[in-house]
Motif scaffolding. Sequence first.
Motif, PDB file in Angstrom:
ATOM      1  N   VAL A  60       2.501   0.353 -11.721  1.00  0.00           N
ATOM      2  CA  VAL A  60       3.554  -0.633 -11.453  1.00  0.00           C
ATOM      3  C   VAL A  60       3.145  -1.619 -10.356  1.00  0.00           C
ATOM      4  O   VAL A  60       3.987  -2.324  -9.798  1.00  0.00           O
ATOM      5  CB  VAL A  60       4.899   0.050 -11.108  1.00  0.00           C
ATOM      6  CG1 VAL A  60       5.423   0.825 -12.302  1.00  0.00           C
ATOM      7  CG2 VAL A  60       4.782   0.954  -9.883  1.00  0.00           C
ATOM      8  N   GLY A  61       1.849  -1.651 -10.031  1.00  0.00           N
ATOM      9  CA  GLY A  61       1.344  -2.735  -9.201  1.00  0.00           C
ATOM     10  C   GLY A  61       1.128  -2.443  -7.735  1.00  0.00           C
ATOM     11  O   GLY A  61       0.888  -3.374  -6.949  1.00  0.00           O
ATOM     12  N   TYR A  62       1.159  -1.160  -7.345  1.00  0.00           N
ATOM     13  CA  TYR A  62       0.947  -0.831  -5.933  1.00  0.00           C
ATOM     14  C   TYR A  62      -0.532  -0.512  -5.676  1.00  0.00           C
ATOM     15  O   TYR A  62      -1.240  -0.016  -6.554  1.00  0.00           O
ATOM     16  CB  TYR A  62       1.844   0.329  -5.509  1.00  0.00           C
ATOM     17  CG  TYR A  62       3.274  -0.125  -5.353  1.00  0.00           C
ATOM     18  CD1 TYR A  62       3.775  -0.507  -4.115  1.00  0.00           C
ATOM     19  CD2 TYR A  62       4.112  -0.252  -6.463  1.00  0.00           C
ATOM     20  CE1 TYR A  62       5.070  -0.979  -3.978  1.00  0.00           C
ATOM     21  CE2 TYR A  62       5.408  -0.722  -6.333  1.00  0.00           C
ATOM     22  CZ  TYR A  62       5.877  -1.086  -5.085  1.00  0.00           C
ATOM     23  OH  TYR A  62       7.158  -1.571  -4.960  1.00  0.00           O
ATOM     24  N   GLU A  63      -0.968  -0.805  -4.447  1.00  0.00           N
ATOM     25  CA  GLU A  63      -2.319  -0.456  -4.016  1.00  0.00           C
ATOM     26  C   GLU A  63      -2.272   0.982  -3.495  1.00  0.00           C
ATOM     27  O   GLU A  63      -1.778   1.222  -2.384  1.00  0.00           O
ATOM     28  CB  GLU A  63      -2.793  -1.417  -2.920  1.00  0.00           C
ATOM     29  CG  GLU A  63      -4.199  -1.134  -2.427  1.00  0.00           C
ATOM     30  CD  GLU A  63      -4.603  -2.002  -1.246  1.00  0.00           C
ATOM     31  OE1 GLU A  63      -5.446  -1.545  -0.444  1.00  0.00           O
ATOM     32  OE2 GLU A  63      -4.058  -3.116  -1.125  1.00  0.00           O
ATOM     33  N   VAL A  64      -2.762   1.913  -4.282  1.00  0.00           N
ATOM     34  CA  VAL A  64      -2.552   3.327  -3.983  1.00  0.00           C
ATOM     35  C   VAL A  64      -3.849   3.996  -3.548  1.00  0.00           C
ATOM     36  O   VAL A  64      -4.910   3.795  -4.153  1.00  0.00           O
ATOM     37  CB  VAL A  64      -1.981   4.074  -5.204  1.00  0.00           C
ATOM     38  CG1 VAL A  64      -1.495   5.472  -4.778  1.00  0.00           C
ATOM     39  CG2 VAL A  64      -0.840   3.293  -5.843  1.00  0.00           C
ATOM     40  N   THR A  65      -3.742   4.792  -2.496  1.00  0.00           N
ATOM     41  CA  THR A  65      -4.832   5.666  -2.066  1.00  0.00           C
ATOM     42  C   THR A  65      -4.376   7.103  -2.260  1.00  0.00           C
ATOM     43  O   THR A  65      -3.351   7.516  -1.716  1.00  0.00           O
ATOM     44  CB  THR A  65      -5.195   5.423  -0.589  1.00  0.00           C
ATOM     45  OG1 THR A  65      -5.728   4.108  -0.435  1.00  0.00           O
ATOM     46  CG2 THR A  65      -6.235   6.437  -0.119  1.00  0.00           C
ATOM     47  N   GLY A  66      -5.122   7.858  -3.065  1.00  0.00           N
ATOM     48  CA  GLY A  66      -4.824   9.270  -3.282  1.00  0.00           C
ATOM     49  C   GLY A  66      -5.769  10.134  -2.476  1.00  0.00           C
ATOM     50  O   GLY A  66      -6.979   9.890  -2.448  1.00  0.00           O
ATOM     51  N   VAL A  67      -5.229  11.142  -1.808  1.00  0.00           N
ATOM     52  CA  VAL A  67      -6.017  12.008  -0.928  1.00  0.00           C
ATOM     53  C   VAL A  67      -5.823  13.458  -1.349  1.00  0.00           C
ATOM     54  O   VAL A  67      -4.682  13.900  -1.592  1.00  0.00           O
ATOM     55  CB  VAL A  67      -5.582  11.846   0.543  1.00  0.00           C
ATOM     56  CG1 VAL A  67      -6.427  12.736   1.454  1.00  0.00           C
ATOM     57  CG2 VAL A  67      -5.666  10.389   0.972  1.00  0.00           C
ATOM     58  N   VAL A  91       0.845  -1.189   0.000  1.00  0.00           N
ATOM     59  CA  VAL A  91       0.000   0.000   0.000  1.00  0.00           C
ATOM     60  C   VAL A  91       0.884   1.243   0.000  1.00  0.00           C
ATOM     61  O   VAL A  91       1.871   1.321   0.733  1.00  0.00           O
ATOM     62  CB  VAL A  91      -0.910   0.020   1.248  1.00  0.00           C
ATOM     63  CG1 VAL A  91      -1.682   1.331   1.345  1.00  0.00           C
ATOM     64  CG2 VAL A  91      -1.870  -1.164   1.226  1.00  0.00           C
ATOM     65  N   VAL A  92       0.541   2.238  -0.826  1.00  0.00           N
ATOM     66  CA  VAL A  92       1.195   3.545  -0.822  1.00  0.00           C
ATOM     67  C   VAL A  92       0.111   4.612  -0.729  1.00  0.00           C
ATOM     68  O   VAL A  92      -0.931   4.490  -1.381  1.00  0.00           O
ATOM     69  CB  VAL A  92       2.046   3.770  -2.090  1.00  0.00           C
ATOM     70  CG1 VAL A  92       2.674   5.167  -2.077  1.00  0.00           C
ATOM     71  CG2 VAL A  92       3.132   2.707  -2.218  1.00  0.00           C
ATOM     72  N   ILE A  93       0.334   5.629   0.076  1.00  0.00           N
ATOM     73  CA  ILE A  93      -0.616   6.728   0.233  1.00  0.00           C
ATOM     74  C   ILE A  93       0.003   7.984  -0.373  1.00  0.00           C
ATOM     75  O   ILE A  93       1.127   8.368  -0.033  1.00  0.00           O
ATOM     76  CB  ILE A  93      -0.958   6.961   1.718  1.00  0.00           C
ATOM     77  CG1 ILE A  93      -1.631   5.713   2.302  1.00  0.00           C
ATOM     78  CG2 ILE A  93      -1.865   8.183   1.881  1.00  0.00           C
ATOM     79  CD1 ILE A  93      -1.794   5.756   3.822  1.00  0.00           C
TER      80      ILE A  93
END
Length: 250
Positions: free
Chosen positions: A58-65, A40-42
């Motif tokens: 590139v395959g990361y589980e990303v949350t954008g805020v 996970v990357v935020i």
Amino acid sequence: MKTTDNLEIYNDPLQYDREYGGYDADVRFILGHLPPAGSVVIDLACGTGRITLPLAEVGYEVTGVDLHEGMLERAREKAAEQGLPVRFLQQDCRSLDLPVSSQLIVMAGNSFQHFLTNEDQDRMMESVRRHLEPGGRFIFDTRNPVPSELAVPDRYEVDAEAGGRRIREVHTETYDPVTQILHCTTEKFTEDGAPLGQDAISLRYTYPLELERLLRQQGFRLETMYGDWSGRPFEAESGQMICVCRIEEP
């Protein structure tokens, strides 16, 4: 001025993408500092997803805020066009309540400068720390306050494009050394001089040792400070401070 009142420059997400969408030095830097694949990357203050989407690619589980719903709408459109499963949330970075924690939180585009008071900075850092896993990293940038550049008010003109037409922009920048805030105003005109309106933004400058103390007080250790996103060493005249910091483990 409140942080939430300091967003009018972002009211045209398409124009924002035209101006900044091609910039990727920070993306390349962050891609070199990622946790294990699939983590996970935020991405805080994610805007239209300029960094969020390449991380998802590139395959990361990303949350954008982000605080600006118009910017988030544009980010969601781009994610849908690319078939990327990114979660975008409208939240204030000073009071984050995310459904995930992460080994890496990033905040680029000099968004740190939107936190105009010591209290704002403290609350934002506390929010980041709450969402970082033990030993996690926070990577962010902020402009370096070079005294010679801030000492004298600056006024300059540039040619630009908006809505498919050429316009002229007149920029005025005035620094208040007491509050450490740079007040920036942009007046816009057609090519024949007719006024098109104006927008403004205020940006807080933080000095290197002041920043280091803030991080330490909030439970972070500054691992490295670079002078730009290419990884050049930080020097007195560097344009930016690229901070790579890690949450201190007990």
